[in-house]
Motif scaffolding. Structure first.
Motif, PDB file in Angstrom:
ATOM      1  N   LEU A  36      -5.762   3.546  23.831  1.00 13.91           N
ATOM      2  CA  LEU A  36      -5.357   4.004  22.507  1.00 13.91           C
ATOM      3  C   LEU A  36      -6.540   4.145  21.552  1.00 13.91           C
ATOM      4  CD1 LEU A  36      -2.202   1.757  22.082  1.00 13.91           C
ATOM      5  CD2 LEU A  36      -2.329   4.083  22.989  1.00 13.91           C
ATOM      6  N   GLU A  37      -7.697   3.621  21.967  1.00 14.16           N
ATOM      7  CA  GLU A  37      -8.873   3.642  21.104  1.00 14.16           C
ATOM      8  C   GLU A  37      -9.830   4.749  21.529  1.00 14.16           C
ATOM      9  OE1 GLU A  37     -10.482  -0.181  21.751  1.00 14.16           O
ATOM     10  OE2 GLU A  37      -8.783  -1.229  20.868  1.00 14.16           O
ATOM     11  N   LYS A  38     -10.613   5.232  20.555  1.00  8.90           N
ATOM     12  CA  LYS A  38     -11.664   6.196  20.881  1.00  8.90           C
ATOM     13  C   LYS A  38     -12.820   5.433  21.513  1.00  8.90           C
ATOM     14  CE  LYS A  38     -12.029   8.081  16.725  1.00  8.90           C
ATOM     15  NZ  LYS A  38     -12.429   8.978  15.646  1.00  8.90           N
ATOM     16  N   PRO A  39     -13.554   6.081  22.438  1.00 11.46           N
ATOM     17  CA  PRO A  39     -14.692   5.385  23.046  1.00 11.46           C
ATOM     18  C   PRO A  39     -15.773   5.120  22.006  1.00 11.46           C
ATOM     19  CG  PRO A  39     -14.624   7.676  23.756  1.00 11.46           C
ATOM     20  CD  PRO A  39     -13.374   7.413  22.972  1.00 11.46           C
ATOM     21  N   GLY A  40     -16.417   3.957  22.125  1.00 10.27           N
ATOM     22  CA  GLY A  40     -17.472   3.586  21.186  1.00 10.27           C
ATOM     23  C   GLY A  40     -18.770   4.329  21.484  1.00 10.27           C
ATOM     24  N   ARG A  41     -19.766   4.049  20.669  1.00  8.63           N
ATOM     25  CA  ARG A  41     -21.060   4.718  20.824  1.00  8.63           C
ATOM     26  C   ARG A  41     -21.711   4.390  22.171  1.00  8.63           C
ATOM     27  NH1 ARG A  41     -24.077   3.775  15.068  1.00  8.63           N
ATOM     28  NH2 ARG A  41     -22.303   4.310  13.767  1.00  8.63           N
ATOM     29  N   LEU A  42     -21.645   3.127  22.556  1.00  7.75           N
ATOM     30  CA  LEU A  42     -22.266   2.711  23.810  1.00  7.75           C
ATOM     31  C   LEU A  42     -21.603   3.400  24.999  1.00  7.75           C
ATOM     32  CD1 LEU A  42     -24.320   0.949  25.276  1.00  7.75           C
ATOM     33  CD2 LEU A  42     -22.603  -0.859  25.307  1.00  7.75           C
ATOM     34  N   ALA A  43     -20.289   3.435  25.012  1.00 11.76           N
ATOM     35  CA  ALA A  43     -19.574   4.085  26.117  1.00 11.76           C
ATOM     36  C   ALA A  43     -19.906   5.573  26.164  1.00 11.76           C
ATOM     37  CB  ALA A  43     -18.073   3.882  25.959  1.00 11.76           C
ATOM     38  N   THR A  44     -20.006   6.196  25.010  1.00 13.06           N
ATOM     39  CA  THR A  44     -20.359   7.615  24.957  1.00 13.06           C
ATOM     40  C   THR A  44     -21.775   7.834  25.471  1.00 13.06           C
ATOM     41  OG1 THR A  44     -18.885   7.883  23.059  1.00 13.06           O
ATOM     42  CG2 THR A  44     -20.486   9.630  23.454  1.00 13.06           C
ATOM     43  N   ALA A  45     -22.712   6.962  25.057  1.00 17.64           N
ATOM     44  CA  ALA A  45     -24.099   7.093  25.496  1.00 17.64           C
ATOM     45  C   ALA A  45     -24.223   6.875  27.000  1.00 17.64           C
ATOM     46  CB  ALA A  45     -24.984   6.102  24.748  1.00 17.64           C
ATOM     47  N   LEU A  46     -23.544   5.868  27.531  1.00 16.94           N
ATOM     48  CA  LEU A  46     -23.591   5.611  28.967  1.00 16.94           C
ATOM     49  C   LEU A  46     -22.991   6.766  29.764  1.00 16.94           C
ATOM     50  CD1 LEU A  46     -22.680   1.813  29.107  1.00 16.94           C
ATOM     51  CD2 LEU A  46     -24.910   2.870  29.533  1.00 16.94           C
ATOM     52  N   THR A  47     -21.963   7.366  29.235  1.00 20.79           N
ATOM     53  CA  THR A  47     -21.362   8.516  29.901  1.00 20.79           C
ATOM     54  C   THR A  47     -22.342   9.682  29.935  1.00 20.79           C
ATOM     55  OG1 THR A  47     -19.155   7.828  29.215  1.00 20.79           O
ATOM     56  CG2 THR A  47     -19.412  10.114  29.863  1.00 20.79           C
ATOM     57  N   MET A  48     -23.087   9.864  28.833  1.00 18.91           N
ATOM     58  CA  MET A  48     -24.054  10.959  28.782  1.00 18.91           C
ATOM     59  C   MET A  48     -25.229  10.694  29.721  1.00 18.91           C
ATOM     60  SD  MET A  48     -24.020  11.925  24.771  1.00 18.91           S
ATOM     61  CE  MET A  48     -24.988  13.416  24.957  1.00 18.91           C
ATOM     62  N   VAL A  49     -25.693   9.459  29.811  1.00 19.04           N
ATOM     63  CA  VAL A  49     -26.853   9.126  30.639  1.00 19.04           C
ATOM     64  C   VAL A  49     -26.501   9.161  32.120  1.00 19.04           C
ATOM     65  CG1 VAL A  49     -28.448   7.284  31.256  1.00 19.04           C
ATOM     66  CG2 VAL A  49     -27.984   7.786  28.852  1.00 19.04           C
ATOM     67  N   PHE A  50     -25.416   8.487  32.493  1.00 14.00           N
ATOM     68  CA  PHE A  50     -25.066   8.351  33.898  1.00 14.00           C
ATOM     69  C   PHE A  50     -24.089   9.411  34.386  1.00 14.00           C
ATOM     70  CE2 PHE A  50     -26.291   4.010  32.682  1.00 14.00           C
ATOM     71  CZ  PHE A  50     -27.362   3.861  33.565  1.00 14.00           C
ATOM     72  N   GLY A  51     -23.671  10.258  33.509  1.00  8.58           N
ATOM     73  CA  GLY A  51     -22.708  11.279  33.903  1.00  8.58           C
ATOM     74  C   GLY A  51     -21.324  10.687  34.030  1.00  8.58           C
ATOM     75  N   GLY A  52     -20.532  11.348  34.759  1.00  6.46           N
ATOM     76  CA  GLY A  52     -19.168  10.857  34.906  1.00  6.46           C
ATOM     77  C   GLY A  52     -18.353  11.220  33.684  1.00  6.46           C
TER      78      GLY A  52
END
Length: 132
Positions: A49-65
């Motif tokens: 129900l929550e939007k992803p935080g900054r860290l989760a967004t950054a990790l997604t951008m770095v590691f893909g997925g």
């Protein structure tokens, strides 16, 4: 002894159809698609129900997925899903904002009560080890 003369009615109805105006019924149930959304919400986490935080967004951008986005395209069904997720996890302790969004999406108070009663029975069955 009292006497009532019923012969004056002569077979006419006591109440005319115009006198028997039915009160408009409000919807208490859900469509098959809405019940599917409620059932799917049982497996969703509160974090969905929550939007992803900054860290989760950054990790997604770095590691893909990709982080799965569980929100539904239909805003009405999304309001139903959000309320159902809260109800599956917290029972009757649903946040007011979720209830407000549910009603603003066009659902009625009777549907709210039906949803909570159904999920409450489902939660009780799960606690007893029974699959409902």
């Amino acid at each position: 002894m009292a006497y009532l003369n019923f012969s004056t009615l002569e077979g006419s109805p006591i109440a005319a159809p115009a006198d028997l105006v039915a009160a408009p019924r409000t919807a208490t149930g859900f469509s098959a698609l809405e019940w599917q959304v409620i059932a799917i919400a049982q497996n969703d986490r509160l974090s969905s129900l929550e939007k992803p935080g900054r860290l989760a967004t950054a990790l997604t951008m770095v590691f893909g997925g990709q982080r799965p986005n569980p929100s539904l395209a239909d805003s009405r069904l999304e309001a139903l899903r959000r309320l159902a997720v809260h109800a599956w996890h917290k029972g009757y302790t649903v946040p007011r904002a979720a209830i407000r969004a549910f009603h603003e999406a066009g659902f009625t108070l009777e549907q709210y009560e039906t949803l909570l009663a159904s999920i409450s029975r489902g939660r009780a069955a799960l606690n007893q080890g029974i699959r409902a």
